[in-house]
Design a protein around this motif. Structure first.
Motif, short mmCIF file in Angstrom:
data_model
loop_
_atom_site.label_atom_id
_atom_site.label_comp_id
_atom_site.label_asym_id
_atom_site.label_seq_id
_atom_site.Cartn_x
_atom_site.Cartn_y
_atom_site.Cartn_z
N VAL A 29 9.04 -6.49 -3.00
CA VAL A 29 8.17 -6.48 -2.93
C VAL A 29 7.23 -6.57 -1.33
O VAL A 29 6.55 -5.92 -1.93
CB VAL A 29 7.74 -7.76 -3.35
N ILE A 30 7.90 -6.90 -0.74
CA ILE A 30 7.01 -6.15 0.29
C ILE A 30 8.07 -4.53 1.30
O ILE A 30 6.67 -4.52 1.64
CB ILE A 30 8.17 -7.62 2.22
N ALA A 31 8.84 -4.33 0.74
CA ALA A 31 8.54 -3.05 1.06
C ALA A 31 7.78 -1.80 0.24
O ALA A 31 7.23 -1.24 0.50
CB ALA A 31 10.45 -3.01 0.59
N MET A 32 7.72 -2.62 -1.27
CA MET A 32 6.61 -1.80 -1.64
C MET A 32 5.42 -1.29 -1.25
O MET A 32 4.63 -0.95 -1.41
CB MET A 32 6.86 -1.60 -2.92
N GLY A 33 4.76 -3.20 -0.82
CA GLY A 33 3.95 -3.36 -0.81
C GLY A 33 2.83 -2.88 0.64
O GLY A 33 2.47 -2.18 0.76
N LEU A 34 3.58 -2.74 1.46
CA LEU A 34 3.41 -2.16 3.04
C LEU A 34 4.03 0.24 2.37
O LEU A 34 3.24 0.28 3.04
CB LEU A 34 5.11 -1.95 3.65
N PHE A 35 4.79 -0.05 1.37
CA PHE A 35 5.09 2.03 0.77
C PHE A 35 3.18 1.78 0.37
O PHE A 35 2.58 3.28 1.05
CB PHE A 35 5.90 2.06 0.63
N VAL A 36 2.38 0.65 0.14
CA VAL A 36 1.40 0.91 -0.93
C VAL A 36 0.47 1.04 0.84
O VAL A 36 -0.93 2.08 0.44
CB VAL A 36 1.22 0.27 -2.03
N PHE A 37 0.42 0.61 1.33
CA PHE A 37 -0.66 0.37 2.12
C PHE A 37 0.08 1.37 3.09
O PHE A 37 -2.13 2.01 3.60
CB PHE A 37 -0.19 -0.70 3.41
N ASN A 38 0.64 1.94 3.04
CA ASN A 38 1.25 3.02 4.55
C ASN A 38 0.87 4.39 3.12
O ASN A 38 -0.51 5.05 4.34
CB ASN A 38 2.52 3.33 4.93
N LEU A 39 0.73 4.80 2.72
CA LEU A 39 -0.15 5.43 1.70
C LEU A 39 -1.59 6.41 2.30
O LEU A 39 -1.84 7.45 1.91
CB LEU A 39 0.56 5.64 0.41
N ALA A 40 -1.96 4.61 1.55
CA ALA A 40 -3.68 4.81 2.39
C ALA A 40 -3.86 5.03 3.61
O ALA A 40 -5.03 5.95 3.53
CB ALA A 40 -3.72 2.87 1.51
N ALA A 41 -3.07 4.14 4.16
CA ALA A 41 -3.46 4.47 6.29
C ALA A 41 -3.12 6.00 6.29
O ALA A 41 -4.19 6.27 6.99
CB ALA A 41 -2.67 3.50 6.85
N TYR A 42 -2.29 6.95 5.83
CA TYR A 42 -1.85 7.86 6.04
C TYR A 42 -3.12 8.98 5.60
O TYR A 42 -3.62 9.91 6.41
CB TYR A 42 -0.56 8.26 5.75
N VAL A 43 -3.12 8.94 4.45
CA VAL A 43 -4.64 9.89 3.91
C VAL A 43 -5.93 9.31 4.44
O VAL A 43 -6.49 9.67 4.85
CB VAL A 43 -5.00 9.15 2.11
N VAL A 44 -6.85 7.99 5.03
CA VAL A 44 -7.62 7.81 6.38
C VAL A 44 -7.13 8.38 7.31
O VAL A 44 -8.07 8.76 7.68
CB VAL A 44 -7.53 5.80 5.78
N LEU A 45 -6.03 8.16 7.71
CA LEU A 45 -5.75 8.78 8.97
C LEU A 45 -6.49 10.45 9.13
O LEU A 45 -7.06 10.65 9.93
CB LEU A 45 -4.30 8.35 10.02
N ALA A 46 -5.71 10.96 7.96
CA ALA A 46 -5.16 12.23 8.19
C ALA A 46 -6.30 12.72 7.97
O ALA A 46 -7.01 13.92 8.45
CB ALA A 46 -4.29 12.85 6.77
N CYS A 47 -7.52 12.37 7.05
CA CYS A 47 -8.97 12.28 6.59
C CYS A 47 -9.75 12.75 8.17
O CYS A 47 -10.65 13.37 8.42
CB CYS A 47 -9.30 11.44 5.68
N LEU A 48 -10.02 11.61 8.89
CA LEU A 48 -10.07 11.24 10.49
C LEU A 48 -10.26 11.94 11.29
O LEU A 48 -11.24 12.39 11.84
CB LEU A 48 -10.01 9.68 10.44
N ASN A 49 -8.78 12.64 11.19
CA ASN A 49 -8.58 13.54 12.51
C ASN A 49 -9.32 14.91 11.71
O ASN A 49 -8.90 15.71 13.11
CB ASN A 49 -6.52 13.75 12.24
N VAL A 50 -9.20 15.18 10.16
CA VAL A 50 -10.02 16.30 10.19
C VAL A 50 -10.96 16.41 10.08
O VAL A 50 -11.54 17.31 11.14
CB VAL A 50 -9.11 16.45 8.74
N LEU A 51 -11.69 14.82 10.41
CA LEU A 51 -13.25 15.67 10.47
C LEU A 51 -13.59 15.58 11.72
O LEU A 51 -14.07 15.85 12.30
CB LEU A 51 -13.92 13.50 9.37
N ARG A 52 -12.19 14.49 12.55
CA ARG A 52 -12.95 14.89 14.19
C ARG A 52 -12.93 15.98 14.52
O ARG A 52 -13.55 16.28 15.31
CB ARG A 52 -12.17 13.61 14.34
#
Length: 338
Positions: A29-52
């Motif tokens: 449960v903890i592992a999958m919850g952090l996995f989902v959060f991590n996917l979202a964080a990766y996408v957000v950070l990737a978009c922010l870096n590309v936009l920057r």
């Protein structure tokens, strides 16, 4: 976005490795919850870096050629590969893991030869005590993250591709070890022969230990892959010896970093407040957990098994505190008083 720290992908690194540790300890449960959060964080950070890079190219590339900030870009490589490991372990997606391996390797090649070339040829360079930080060792972590993911994927691929991928993992593991020796020599020299203030002891200095922890994990993976690659079997004593060397070196750093942390915050009264760089201190704790657990299995060292649960508890607590700090910072910046 304008002033986004290049090392912010350490958030993904830290979350990913704590998630993998939870998975290893049977906490899905903890592992999958952090996995989902991590996917979202990766996408957000990737978009922010590309936009920057598009909107503020001057600032973006100035950071890339800055001695203190440039090595932080390597967190994107490690984040990609650690997320690839999560995809393989938790989503059982070999295709996604392979995509992240290709992406991480491409980023590693581009960043390695861009950053280190720029730092070599630039005219105005800071003195060693101003330009060198623990963040430089993220270059080692990124290299070893490729070795770990390549070795993990190699156990899933059919022959003969399995042989080539294991050789690639071995090469990256050796290169990462050599790079650590180069950089840690300068860091230790900076520690002992230059004035050191609380401001200088930034959280990424925990990468001194984290770089060795992920090197240990890569070595353990290679030892486990020896049945699939005869050349690895012929190097087995070397692989085991260097894996233990990396683990012992990382273990040596833990008390040293704790003592320096006490000196910084309790003796010198440096304020403890949220900083994106603290994710670079969470990652080593999670990686040490996973690396020690895997090494104990690969090298048949059962007496080490009581250690990983203790460090995992510390890693989970550190991640929680860093997340609370991040959430508080976002609320402070986004919420306006009426």
């Amino acid at each position: 976005m304008k002033h986004l720290p290049p090392a912010y992908f350490a958030l993904v690194m830290a979350t990913g490795v704590v998630s993998i540790a939870a998975w290893d300890f049977g906490l899905p449960v903890i592992a999958m919850g952090l996995f989902v959060f991590n996917l979202a964080a990766y996408v957000v950070l990737a978009c922010l870096n590309v936009l920057r890079s598009v909107r503020y190219p001057g600032l973006f590339f100035a950071d890339m050629t800055d001695h203190r900030l440039g090595p932080g870009f390597f967190t994107a490589v490690a984040a990609s590969c650690i997320l690839g490991n999560q995809c393989l372990l938790m989503a059982r997606s070999l295709a996604a893991a392979t995509v992240f391996l290709v992406l991480g390797t491409a980023l590693w090649i581009g960043l390695t030869y861009t950053i280190f070339t720029a730092l070599t040829v630039k005219r105005d360079k800071p003195p060693l005590e101003k330009g060198l930080t623990g963040a430089w060792l993220i270059a080692v972590v990124s290299t070893q993250s490729i070795a770990v993911l390549a070795a993990q994927i190699a156990s899933e691929w059919p022959q003969p591709l399995r042989l080539e991928l294991n050789f690639f993992a071995l090469s990256m593991w050796l290169w990462g070890g050599m790079l650590y020796i180069w950089i840690i020599s300068l860091i230790f020299y900076r520690y002992t022969f230059f004035a050191f203030s609380p401001d200088d002891l930034t959280p990424p200095y925990w990468i001194n230990m984290g770089a060795m922890a992920i090197s240990t994990l890569a070595g353990a993976r290679l030892v486990q892959n020896t049945p699939d690659a005869p050349f690895l079997a012929s190097l087995l004593p070397f692989l085991k010896g260097f894996t233990v060397l990396y683990w012992a070196t990382g273990t040596w750093w833990i008390p040293m970093l704790l003592v320096l942390g006490v000196w910084r915050h309790l003796i010198r009264r440096f304020p403890l407040r949220y900083d994106p760089l603290y994710w670079g201190a969470v990652f080593p704790l999670g990686m040490y957990t996973v690396a020690t657990k895997q090494m104990a299995v690969a090298l048949d060292l059962p007496f080490l098994t009581p250690l990983p649960p203790v460090v995992f508890a510390a890693a989970l607590a550190a991640w929680t505190l860093a997340f609370i700090g991040l959430a508080s910072e976002l609320v402070r910046k986004l919420v306006r008083p009426v």
